[in-house]
Design a protein around this motif. Structure first.
Motif, short mmCIF file in Angstrom:
data_model
loop_
_atom_site.label_atom_id
_atom_site.label_comp_id
_atom_site.label_asym_id
_atom_site.label_seq_id
_atom_site.Cartn_x
_atom_site.Cartn_y
_atom_site.Cartn_z
N LEU A 11 -5.81 0.49 4.27
CA LEU A 11 -5.17 1.40 4.57
C LEU A 11 -5.18 0.92 6.61
O LEU A 11 -4.05 1.39 7.05
CB LEU A 11 -6.33 2.18 5.17
CG LEU A 11 -6.68 3.01 3.85
CD1 LEU A 11 -8.00 4.67 3.70
CD2 LEU A 11 -4.76 4.25 3.38
N LEU B 65 -0.82 5.05 -0.03
CA LEU B 65 -0.20 6.33 0.40
C LEU B 65 1.05 6.93 0.21
O LEU B 65 2.06 6.01 -0.17
CB LEU B 65 -0.34 5.85 2.12
CG LEU B 65 -1.32 5.76 2.59
CD1 LEU B 65 -1.12 5.15 4.49
CD2 LEU B 65 -2.81 6.74 2.53
N GLN C 222 1.20 -1.19 0.32
CA GLN C 222 0.44 0.06 0.21
C GLN C 222 0.81 1.19 0.09
O GLN C 222 0.56 2.47 -0.18
CB GLN C 222 -0.99 0.20 1.48
CG GLN C 222 -2.02 -0.87 1.30
CD GLN C 222 -1.55 -2.21 1.64
OE1 GLN C 222 -0.46 -2.53 2.65
NE2 GLN C 222 -2.00 -3.36 1.21
N GLN C 223 2.24 1.28 0.20
CA GLN C 223 3.00 2.14 -0.05
C GLN C 223 3.17 2.78 -1.35
O GLN C 223 4.03 1.92 -2.44
CB GLN C 223 4.78 1.67 1.11
CG GLN C 223 5.79 2.89 0.75
CD GLN C 223 4.92 4.55 1.45
OE1 GLN C 223 4.46 4.54 2.41
NE2 GLN C 223 4.81 5.25 0.01
N HIS D 48 4.15 11.28 3.79
CA HIS D 48 3.46 10.91 6.01
C HIS D 48 3.40 11.99 6.82
O HIS D 48 4.79 12.75 6.57
CB HIS D 48 3.61 9.71 6.36
CG HIS D 48 3.58 8.41 5.40
ND1 HIS D 48 2.96 7.58 4.86
CD2 HIS D 48 5.24 7.47 4.63
CE1 HIS D 48 2.82 6.68 4.49
NE2 HIS D 48 4.19 6.41 4.21
N ASP E 81 -3.83 9.23 14.33
CA ASP E 81 -3.78 8.09 12.72
C ASP E 81 -5.42 7.67 12.87
O ASP E 81 -6.11 7.48 12.39
CB ASP E 81 -2.92 6.86 12.48
CG ASP E 81 -2.35 8.07 11.77
OD1 ASP E 81 -2.17 9.22 11.69
OD2 ASP E 81 -1.31 7.89 11.23
N PHE F 250 -6.18 11.11 7.32
CA PHE F 250 -6.42 10.13 6.04
C PHE F 250 -7.82 11.12 5.51
O PHE F 250 -8.64 10.35 5.16
CB PHE F 250 -7.06 9.28 6.85
CG PHE F 250 -5.75 7.94 7.33
CD1 PHE F 250 -5.23 7.05 6.27
CD2 PHE F 250 -4.93 8.50 8.57
CE1 PHE F 250 -4.45 6.01 6.20
CE2 PHE F 250 -4.21 7.79 8.51
CZ PHE F 250 -3.85 6.42 7.62
N THR G 63 -6.24 10.27 -6.95
CA THR G 63 -6.84 10.60 -4.95
C THR G 63 -8.16 9.95 -5.20
O THR G 63 -9.19 9.12 -5.85
CB THR G 63 -7.43 11.55 -5.21
OG1 THR G 63 -8.29 12.03 -5.60
CG2 THR G 63 -6.14 12.48 -4.92
N ASN H 8 -5.33 13.07 0.10
CA ASN H 8 -4.71 12.20 0.89
C ASN H 8 -4.57 10.61 0.50
O ASN H 8 -3.08 10.35 1.12
CB ASN H 8 -3.99 12.78 2.18
CG ASN H 8 -2.88 12.99 2.23
OD1 ASN H 8 -1.79 12.84 1.48
ND2 ASN H 8 -2.16 12.60 3.44
N VAL H 9 -5.59 9.66 -0.11
CA VAL H 9 -5.12 8.67 -0.04
C VAL H 9 -5.72 8.54 -1.85
O VAL H 9 -6.41 9.15 -2.10
CB VAL H 9 -6.64 8.32 0.66
CG1 VAL H 9 -6.99 6.45 0.58
CG2 VAL H 9 -6.14 8.04 1.75
N HIS I 128 0.45 9.18 9.06
CA HIS I 128 0.19 9.69 8.40
C HIS I 128 -0.56 11.26 8.59
O HIS I 128 -0.76 12.08 7.75
CB HIS I 128 -0.91 8.47 7.51
CG HIS I 128 -0.64 9.26 6.14
ND1 HIS I 128 0.00 9.22 4.94
CD2 HIS I 128 -2.65 9.65 5.28
CE1 HIS I 128 -0.32 9.17 4.21
NE2 HIS I 128 -1.86 9.48 4.38
#
Length: 413
Positions: free
Chosen positions: A118, A151, A68-69, A154, A190, A135, A93, A139-140, A132
């Motif tokens: 997430l 993402l 997910q990075q 961060h 978060d 959220f 986005t 920003n996702v 992060h």
């Protein structure tokens, strides 16, 4: 139409770039190939502390083993503008994705994939003391093709700035209250932000029960009242998912049985007027606390497991007795209230209705029974496993009785 507009149209992009806290994604020609490039807003690239934070975040993201990075390389142009060359793929986005395809919210696999994805990367970030912070749907990112949530930058990487919260100045709703008062980012901040994102996803639809319960706890004003970690938030969500699925499967099986009875009445020729056995009289209300049950005793039942292990035999017996009493109260309450709900379907008028109408009524009944079980289990403090077991017994018994009552007495002259 300009060349840039043609390029965006061919690539399936809107001419207007998506707005994010740090900049925007654009598609540019790099070394003879079109690449996804994230252009940093000039107001941030001019700040030395931001540039340092960007360097630190880049090194961290390259070593984080998370699907997910969204990884990147920093490129600086002659004019001082910073660009991030993103890994291969097409990205939007979350806000853009749901603006162009709002029907995705109705697909449970999409929402589950976003939230669980997430939570997975959040757990990995927190293990390395990285947060992060925001959220926001701006920003996702969502990767086209498989809808993987991603993402990019961060927030905690930019803690060296004089006021890193200025990065999210237009996104206050997604920032934990304590961070607005110069607080320090934590796992709970978060978790709060992710709870706000869940509410945003369902802002134009019905919020499912399991997401409502998780979001309510995640967004508690006091950080200590939120989930202790992303892992515990995930476990609670999965538990509610499993509980809902198992209950719906039970009710679905009962509905199939009811449909068969309805078809029997519909297709079997009748030579005489139907007669139904009169329903048993309702039992008078029961004083649930006549034996001295103390609802505040629930506090004892949810204590730390280490404390329970040290209880004496007498203390354990007291707890067992209270649990039996709590389960009996749950059983009695469920029996009384479920009877009224089931009567909406198990009656001569509903059984003789069209199959479409019957199915709609049965579906509404199932939702109402799920909600009733969850509410009563929470009030009485019994476990999910005990609630499922008792509900299965009680509802099965009531349906059996109602089916018997609705079967014509064929031997009657």
């Amino acid at each position: 139409m300009t060349y840039e507009e043609i390029l965006n149209a061919n690539g399936g992009y809107q001419a207007k770039s998506a707005k994010t806290p740090f900049g925007s994604i654009e598609r540019k020609l790099k070394d003879g190939k079109f690449r996804e490039v994230f252009v940093i807003d000039s107001k941030w690239s001019a700040i030395p502390a931001f540039r340092q934070g960007l360097q630190d975040d880049c090194k961290f993201s390259l070593h984080l083993q998370s699907k997910q990075q969204l990884r990147y390389e920093i490129v600086e142009g002659d004019n001082g503008i910073l660009e991030l060359e993103l890994e291969q793929g097409s990205y939007q986005t979350l806000e853009q994705t749901l603006e162009t395809t709002p029907a995705l919210v109705a697909q449970s696999e999409f929402v589950d994939g976003v939230v669980e994805g997430l939570l997975t990367i959040m757990e990995q970030l927190h293990a390395r003391s990285v947060y992060h912070i925001c959220f926001s749907p701006r920003n996702v990112f969502i990767r086209k093709g498989d809808n993987m949530p991603m993402l990019l930058l961060h927030g905690s990487a930019f803690s060296g700035m004089r006021n890193e919260m200025s990065l999210f100045e237009d996104l206050d709703d997604f920032i934990a209250p304590e961070l607005k008062n110069d607080g320090v980012a934590t796992a709970q901040s978060d978790i709060y932000s992710l709870g706000q994102l869940i509410l945003w996803i369902f802002r134009q639809g019905n919020l499912p029960y399991e997401y409502k319960k998780v979001a309510e706890k995640a967004m508690q004003a006091n950080p200590q009242h939120r989930f202790a970690s992303a892992e515990k938030m995930m476990k609670q969500l999965n538990s509610l998912h499993d509980k809902k699925r198992s209950f719906i499967m039970l009710v679905a099986a009962l509905i199939i049985s009811a449909v068969c009875i309805g078809l029997y009445f519909e297709l079997t020729p009748q030579t005489e007027e139907r007669e139904f056995i009169e329903a048993a009289p309702k039992t008078p209300p029961v004083d649930e606390y006549a034996d001295g049950y103390d609802p505040e005793f629930d506090e004892v039942l949810v204590g730390d497991s280490d404390e329970v292990d040290t209880l004496t035999a007498e203390e354990q017996k007291v707890i067992d007795d209270y649990m039996k009493k709590a389960e009996e109260i749950f059983r009695k309450r469920l029996a009384m209230k479920a009877d009224g709900i089931l009567s909406k379907v198990y009656n001569s008028e509903s059984m003789n209705a069209s199959e479409k109408t019957f199915r709609a009524t049965s579906s509404a009944m199932s939702e109402e029974l799920v909600k009733l079980q969850n509410e009563l289990a929470e009030e009485t403090g019994i476990s999910d496993a005990a609630a499922d077991r008792i509900a299965s017994e009680v509802i099965g018994h009531i349906i059996s009785e109602k089916e018997k009552a609705m079967t014509p007495n064929v031997n009657k002259e």
